[in-house]
Design an enzyme around this catalytic site. Structure first.
Site, short mmCIF file in Angstrom:
data_model
loop_
_atom_site.label_atom_id
_atom_site.label_comp_id
_atom_site.label_asym_id
_atom_site.label_seq_id
_atom_site.Cartn_x
_atom_site.Cartn_y
_atom_site.Cartn_z
N GLU A 260 61.34 14.69 16.68
CA GLU A 260 60.80 14.74 17.71
C GLU A 260 61.85 14.77 18.86
O GLU A 260 61.20 13.87 19.93
CB GLU A 260 59.51 15.70 18.42
CG GLU A 260 58.49 15.32 17.87
CD GLU A 260 56.57 15.68 18.80
OE1 GLU A 260 56.48 14.69 19.56
OE2 GLU A 260 56.00 15.91 17.59
N GLU B 47 53.19 18.57 12.18
CA GLU B 47 51.92 17.86 13.41
C GLU B 47 51.30 19.90 14.15
O GLU B 47 51.73 20.34 14.66
CB GLU B 47 52.25 17.70 14.31
CG GLU B 47 52.83 16.21 13.88
CD GLU B 47 53.72 15.15 14.36
OE1 GLU B 47 52.79 15.15 15.62
OE2 GLU B 47 54.23 14.20 14.67
#
Ligand code: FCB
Length: 450
Positions: A170, A358
């Site tokens: 991320e 995720e």
């Protein structure tokens, strides 16, 4: 690679499993020569973390890893995404490898392979060695070069047994929370000037991809992005323009660069203001072919035009209506289908196969006196989101895995231990693990397959 382990998830062998990150679960912050990271520093500053805690002990997975791998095996997981702590491998972010530190991952990989679980390590999940922060962190271009050297070191040590590499976790969230707004380490508040921290992470991704491919093994390389469908708060031209701007920063800066070799025009002022940050040739390094795209999905984002004098081209607006998780995040499973189908429609043949790296939710789970944890909200959440992945697959999107965040309740960054995301309940005073009801549910769901 042990027999029975799937190196690249294919249509016939979907990756089911869970994800974690080093600083959130390992603990053992001072053991075996680990150097300090920016999160050790940040947590020590008063007021940074809600409950004043840190990852110094966390789930103590540094010592309890065999138990954690057994939890994965009993779940029926065939893949595990975890991260390598750069400050364990190179305590100061450069120089020779710390053998005691890499030894931990060496044992972890062997333990996974013995259990028939594909190891999917991420090289950077936000725990930058503090020594590199002292030299400018991700605002410094040299950090990308240090990252490539680190990638070579780990490729050499572990590359023969890895099923897929994740380079960065991320980069948008690290840029935004770490460098633009300061709610995560390293706590900088640079607003749009944080663009440089995003660009240097992307450059690091590109250089590390080359380093990993030059090393032993032929594991596919993946970038793991946090992606969100962006919705304008109204159909007005100004709200729509704000939504496009937000989409450019959150999603497309980290997709167009990697999949098309260009930044979206909507980044406009941020790129222009960054001066000489983007150099000739950078985007071809960043945009080299990617083997897999990791997608972390939690919720959509609603955006409106900013008020007068705002330094940003957008303003976020809460999404009212759907149920919310413990974190206050709206539960919108359709957003995952929309996201996956949208990626395919936007990037077409340029889109590599996707792994949902995720997805999950926090709730205020409690251990009841009979020793069970009834997290029916989480079961409903996972059921709906796995269903959303199924919809995208039925629409022809090449999704090859679904990994739940997270295997364990853990240190949730600025929220400390107040947000429980685990399939497994962790008593943080004893370290004791108790599988929640969702763990048993997911075990049955995995056994059924698609
Ligand atoms: C993601 C992070 C992960 C965890 C979840 C809840 O943004 O990658 O470490 O904190 O959110």
């Amino acid at each position: 690679m042990a027999a029975g382990v799937t190196r690249v998830a294919s249509h016939s062998s979907f990756w089911w499993g869970a994800a974690t990150a080093a600083y959130q679960i390992e603990g053992a912050a001072d053991e075996d020569g680990r150097g300090p990271s920016i999160w050790d520093t940040f947590c020590a500053e008063p007021g940074r973390v809600t409950d004043g805690s840190s990852g110094a002990v966390a789930c103590d997975s540094y010592h309890r890893w065999p138990e954690d791998l057994d939890l994965l095996a009993d779940l029926g997981a065939n893949a595990y995404r975890f991260s390598l702590a750069w400050p364990r491998v190179q305590p100061r972010g450069q120089g020779p490898v710390n053998q005691a530190g890499i030894g931990y991952y060496d044992r972890l990989l062997d333990g996974l392979l013995e259990r028939g679980i594909a190891p999917v390590p991420t090289l950077f999940h936000w725990d930058l060695p503090q020594a590199l922060q002292d030299a400018g962190g991700w605002m410094a271009r040299e950090t990308a070069e240090r990252f490539a050297e680190y990638a070579s070191v780990v490729a050499e040590a572990l590359g023969d047994r890895v099923a897929a590499w994740g380079t960065l976790n991320e980069p948008f969230v690290h840029m935004a929370l770490g460098y633009a707004f300061g709610t995560h380490a390293p706590g900088e508040t640079l607003l749009l000037d944080a663009f440089a921290a995003g660009h240097h992470q992307l450059l690091a991704h590109g250089l590390a991809t080359q380093a990993l491919r030059a090393g032993p093994g032929d594991a596919p390389v993946m970038l793991v992005n946090n992606l969100t469908p962006v919705r304008a708060a109204s159909t007005s031209a100004t709200d729509t323009a704000a939504a496009r701007a937000y989409d450019a920063f959150h999603n497309r800066m980290f997709l167009d660069s990697v999949l098309r070799g260009a930044y979206p025009d909507e980044l406009g002022a941020a790129v222009a203001g960054a001066g000489a940050v983007v150099r000739d040739g950078d985007l071809s390094v960043i945009g080299q072919p990617l083997d897999l795209l990791g997608v972390n999905y939690y919720n959509p984002t609603q955006v409106k035009a900013p008020g007068p004098g705002s330094p940003l081209p957008f303003e976020l607006v809460p999404i009212e209506g759907p149920a919310q998780t413990g974190f206050g995040w709206p539960v919108v499973p359709d957003g995952l289908t929309e996201l996956l189908v949208g990626l395919r429609d936007t990037y077409g043949a340029g889109l590599p196969p996707i792994v949902v790296t995720e997805n999950g939710c926090s709730y205020p789970d409690e251990l009841s006196p009979d020793g069970t944890v009834d997290d029916s909200d989480r079961i409903a959440f996972l059921d709906a989101h796995i269903g959303a992945v199924g919809e995208a697959r039925a629409a022809g999107v090449d999704v090859r895995g679904y990994l739940v965040w997270s295997l364990l309740d853990n240190f949730e960054w600025a929220e400390g231990y107040t947000q429980r995301f685990g399939l497994t309940y962790v008593d943080f005073s004893t370290g004791r693990r108790t599988p929640k009801a969702s763990y048993g549910w997911l075990r049955d769901r995995i056994a059924r397959g698609w």
